[in-house]
Structures are given as structure tokens and as C-alpha cells.
Design a protein around this motif. Sequence first.
Motif, short mmCIF file in Angstrom:
data_model
loop_
_atom_site.label_atom_id
_atom_site.label_comp_id
_atom_site.label_asym_id
_atom_site.label_seq_id
_atom_site.Cartn_x
_atom_site.Cartn_y
_atom_site.Cartn_z
N PRO A 37 0.84 -1.20 0.00
CA PRO A 37 0.00 0.00 0.00
C PRO A 37 0.87 1.25 0.00
O PRO A 37 1.95 1.25 0.58
CB PRO A 37 -0.78 -0.10 1.32
CG PRO A 37 -0.60 -1.48 1.80
CD PRO A 37 0.69 -1.97 1.23
N THR A 78 -3.78 -7.42 -1.17
CA THR A 78 -3.63 -6.73 0.09
C THR A 78 -4.98 -6.47 0.74
O THR A 78 -5.12 -6.62 1.96
CB THR A 78 -2.91 -5.39 -0.11
OG1 THR A 78 -1.82 -5.60 -0.98
CG2 THR A 78 -2.42 -4.84 1.19
N LEU A 82 -5.38 -8.29 4.24
CA LEU A 82 -5.00 -7.35 5.29
C LEU A 82 -6.08 -6.34 5.60
O LEU A 82 -6.01 -5.62 6.58
CB LEU A 82 -3.73 -6.60 4.83
CG LEU A 82 -2.67 -6.30 5.85
CD1 LEU A 82 -2.27 -7.57 6.54
CD2 LEU A 82 -1.48 -5.70 5.16
N THR A 84 -6.58 -3.64 4.08
CA THR A 84 -6.12 -2.28 3.87
C THR A 84 -6.17 -2.01 2.38
O THR A 84 -5.20 -2.25 1.68
CB THR A 84 -4.67 -2.08 4.32
OG1 THR A 84 -3.92 -3.16 3.80
CG2 THR A 84 -4.53 -2.01 5.80
N LEU A 231 0.02 -5.01 11.49
CA LEU A 231 -1.18 -5.83 11.34
C LEU A 231 -0.75 -7.28 11.19
O LEU A 231 0.41 -7.59 11.06
CB LEU A 231 -1.94 -5.39 10.09
CG LEU A 231 -2.33 -3.93 10.05
CD1 LEU A 231 -2.59 -3.50 8.64
CD2 LEU A 231 -3.56 -3.70 10.91
N HIS A 232 -1.75 -8.14 11.22
CA HIS A 232 -1.47 -9.55 10.99
C HIS A 232 -2.01 -9.94 9.64
O HIS A 232 -3.15 -9.62 9.31
CB HIS A 232 -2.11 -10.41 12.08
CG HIS A 232 -1.24 -10.52 13.28
ND1 HIS A 232 -0.69 -11.69 13.70
CD2 HIS A 232 -0.81 -9.56 14.13
CE1 HIS A 232 0.04 -11.46 14.78
NE2 HIS A 232 -0.02 -10.18 15.07
N VAL A 233 -1.18 -10.61 8.88
CA VAL A 233 -1.64 -11.04 7.57
C VAL A 233 -2.25 -12.43 7.75
O VAL A 233 -1.74 -13.25 8.51
CB VAL A 233 -0.48 -11.02 6.56
CG1 VAL A 233 0.60 -12.00 6.92
CG2 VAL A 233 -0.97 -11.26 5.16
N LEU A 386 4.78 -7.96 2.51
CA LEU A 386 4.25 -6.99 3.46
C LEU A 386 5.13 -6.89 4.69
O LEU A 386 4.95 -6.00 5.51
CB LEU A 386 2.83 -7.38 3.86
CG LEU A 386 1.86 -7.39 2.68
CD1 LEU A 386 0.58 -8.06 3.05
CD2 LEU A 386 1.60 -5.96 2.24
#
Lengths: 514, 136
Positions: A37, A78, A82, A84, A231-233, A386
Motif C-alpha cells: 500500500p 492486500t 490485510l 487495507t 497488522l497480521h496477515v 508486506l
Amino acid sequence: MDNLTLLADGFGAVLTPENLLFCAIGVLLGTFVGVLPGIGPAMAVALLLPVTFGMDPVPAFIMFAGIYYGGMYGGSTTSILLNTPGESASVMTALEGNLMARAGRAAQALATAAIGSFIAGTIGTMLVVFFAPALASVAVQIGAPTYFALMVLAMIMVTSVLGGSPLRGFIALFLGLTIGLVGLDLNTGQPRLSFDQPLLADRIDVVVVAVGIFALGEALWVAAHLRRSPLHVIPVGRPWMDRTDLRRSWGPWLRGTAYGFPFGALPAGGAEIPTFLSYLTEKRIAKRKGVDEFGKGAIEGVAGPEAANNASAAGTFVPLLALGLPVTATSAVMLAALQGYGIEPGPGLMTDQPELVWALLASLLVGNALLLVLNLPLAPVWAKLLRIPRPQLYAGILFFAALGAYAANLQAFDLFLLVLLGLLGLAMRRFGLPVLPLILGVILGPLMEFRLREAMAISGGDVAGLWSEPLAVVVYVVVAIAVTAPFVFRRVRPAPSAVLEEPGTPAQDQEKVR
Amino acid sequence: MSEQAVTTIVVGWSPDDFGEAALSRAVEEARLRSGRVVVVNATRGDALVDDRYADEEQLARLTADLADTGLEVDVRRSMGGDVGDQVLDVAADVSADLVVIGLRRRSPVGKLLMGSVAQRILLGADCAVLAVKPPH
């Protein structure tokens, strides 16, 4: 089927080992920047501009096409894994896609996004093959006044209809137009806004503007917000889908394509509206069928918007190739690349540069197929990207940005401009100004001025010359409707934002431009 | 017994095998010495994804597990330049008697590239450091 013969010639040009390699590089690079991102295909193409000036136009554009589609695809990965969405076009995909991933159906969500993108991209590109030449053959007959009107339309639509705030859009647009004005007036040779600097009188190179705004601006913005809660993927294996998923997906894919292409092909562009419409349609259909899984991770809610997104991306090639009108940031930078090769974008492009245009269209189809082949097995690898720490990532971007800005003209002064424009990019992100109108203003502004001067010269300086063609009048009417319609609707109905803000709409902390 | 006299054990925890190994050893030590445990979960926060920084779910599970031990427990999360420094900061803050960390196997080149949180803590801590490895 003249077009198909030409397309076959295009395939002949693309299917050489060298060009296939460039296509693969573009697709991989596009997915790379799409997954992350904040950086997108527009930045990638801008950074590559100086590199490609040493190449032939055909392989360069094959690579750009790969980056464009790859970026679209990477964005969906993504948003699903995620939540996002890197760009406004992926917001709708993220809604249901992330819910699916949370429910353990990430593999199916990624698969329907990938296959849907492939189908929509292929249908969309085939539609471009048929529409763009037809439009171009009409467009060669239109005069400067209509051309000017179309450019006004593209700018107004992109600025006021697409963005959240028309005021911010127009501020960005006028900043861009101003930057585009710097330098010698091509008609009279007078220096404008050059502050007696001979280097400024040479005009500011588009590469420097694009790299400064996209790369340096984004890097400074990220540096200002370096540490954010990670964050956690959601872990995912190889994407796959079974027969039930397939049966539920093909309808949304086709309907999404039908929504996306026209919106992309209009000189308004934008994938927000078609993805939103597709999402609403699929939700309504699911409710009528009585299998409404929306809100719990419905595959239809991923398949439809994702197809609409890609069909709209394909559609933007119609105005770009037939009229020379870019409506996304990536296509604007691609237009700048055309100019870098001394190729004049516009209705003549299809007849003057048939090898380039048809190779580009063929490479879109090839790139699309490559994306499907590469991305289905590679999804877990993309998710690993990421984890790249931001300092390392942006150090690399800054290196290429500085190199690119310097290589464009081999002038140290350009690096100074790069820093200035980078600060401008940072300020724009800080104050929520959209980047797309600015880059459109920089690239389209000089072309627009050229058409304006031409129209005025024909009419002998009479302003009425601007609406001397019937088509121009029609376009101005459309512009007027586009500008006033939102105000009228707001009076009649509650603000559309109230409808758009569905519960669970993921927060967008960054804007990525396509 | 005054607050100062209680043995304080700081544990660098992450939601993986290494963190669990360190935590279970820290709990063991705390029982032996009737001390308290301060759990530190830190991140550099400079990448989009960091699996070693616990999410809400993992944090809730951690709190529940620790409640079962009946020990006095404090969980701290932080974000900053270096994970090792963040653990050391907490250790200094609570005047720790022991720091427990999970140790991962890393080749010399890997350590050169990635640095080592463990090394940073070993060299920088004022108290004893206990490094444990997860069972195979």
C-alpha cells in the motif's frame, strides 16, 4: 475483422522472447508495487520512465501495460489478506474479501479475484480492440474546439466527480496546471513563471514532477508516519476454488465487467462508482435468491467489484489510445512516456503508430494471462512482501527516484526541483489533496493549451470559436451536468456518502493512485 | 513484604514458539521465587505486517493463560526503534531481577544482516539474562 488481423500482428510483435520477458518483468513489478500500500503502478511507471528512454517504445509499453494490470491485481491481494485497500477501487473488494479471509476462505477469495480480473481484463481489452479504432476514426475529424472541450471534460470529471472533495480536487488541478505552464511559451517564445532562471525556461520535466510527487512525496509522508501498529496477515496457501464457488462467481464477473468497462471508457474514468454499483447489484441479487451471505464473506462481493475494477482499468485505454486523454495517474504517466518518445498522443496515434498500439493491446492480453499463471501459485510469496520494513523499502525508492530525476536531463538543478516537488507532494498528502488532478494538470495542461491556441487562431481570437462545433457544445453541456448534478442530487436526496459508509468500511489512511 | 523486595522477572514475549518457551520458563522462575512477571511485547512498527506483535486475540489468550497461573502479572506492549532497547527500558523501569528471552538459531550472516535482539539484551541488561530455546 480488420481489427483482429491487426491484433494478430500485435501478438506477433509481443510473442518474441525479449518482449515476453519485458511483459513478465512488468507484471511482476506491477504486482510488487500493487501489493504494497502507498506505492502503486503510477509511481513504478514514473520511476521507470528514464530507464525506458533508452529502449524501443514497443518493449517499454509492453512493460508498462504489465505494471498497470499487475498493480490492479496486487491491490486486491492486500485488501483481502490485510483489509487495507491501497486504492479507492479496492474498498469494495476489501469489504467481503477480508470477511471471507477471516472465515478461512482466503484462498477462494484470492482465486475469484484473480480469475475475475483475468476475465474482466480480457473482455475489457477485446472491447478496447473494437471500440478504440472506431472512436479514433471519428476523433480524427473533430477539431480543436471539441478537443479542448473533451480535455475540459476529462479534467472536470476527474477533479470534481471522482474525488471526495471538489475544492481539494480543484486546488490540486490548478497546482498541476501552474507547474505545466512553467517554461517557454511554445507560440511566442516568452518565458513564463521561470523567474529569470534559464533552467526553468526549459520547462519542468514531467519525469521530475511525477517522481517528486509520487515517490519523494510518498517517502516523506511515510517517514513522517514511520511507526504504526503492525497488522497480521491472514495465512493463505495456493488460491483455489471449487465448483460451487465457480458457479457463484461467473455471474458477478460478467456483470462487474459490464459495469466497469463503460465507466473506464468514458473520459471520466474511475473505478469507484462501478465497483460500488457492482457490489450493490450482487447484494440485491443474493438477497432475492435467498442466499445472502453479505456481511459474512460472500464470494459474489469479491468477484463482482474486482471484475468491475479491472474492466474499468481496461476501459481507460479507449480514451487514452483514441483521444490521447488519460484519466488515471498511471495512464497520464504513460502518456508522458509517449511524449518522451516524440510520439504525439491523440486520434492520430492509431494510424501513425499501429505497431505500438496493437503490440500494446496484445501485451495487455498476454500480461493478463501471465498474471493469472503467476499469481495463483505466488500469492503466499506476495503476502510475504508486506513484512519488508519501510526504511529499507523507501531507501530503495528514494535511490531510484533521485537517479531517475537526474538521468532525465543530467542536470543537478532537477534534483533541487525534485526536493521541492517532493515537499509539495508531502504537503498534498498532509492536507488531503488528491494527486491525480495535479499530475493530469501537468501532463494534459500543455496539450490543452495547444488546442486552445489552435482553436483561437482558427477563430481569429474570437472566444465564440470555442463553441463553434456542435460536438463541443454537447461536451460543454455534459460538463455542466456533471458539475451541477451532485448539488442537485444533494438537495433532492441525502448525501450519497451516507449510503456509501456501510458498517465495517475499512479505514483508509493512505491514498494510492492508479 | 514491601513492593521492592518482590522478585521481578521481565520476559520478552512474542506469539510464537520462542515467546512461549521464554514465557513458560519465566512463569516457572516466578513460582520458584514467588515473584511477579512483566511480559513485554514490542515491535519496531516499521513494516506493515509483524507477526511477532500480538493482535487482540493473541493478547486475550495470553492474559487468560496468565490469569490461570495465579501470579502477579503485568503485560506491556510498546513500539520503538529497537525491540531489544524496549525490553531493556522495561527491565530498568521495573528494576528487574531477571530477564528471560527466547533465543532463535541464526547464522552469522543472518545476524549481520538482521541484527540480534537477543545480543542487544544480553549486552545491555543490568541484571541476569536467561536465554531459552523452544523444544524441538
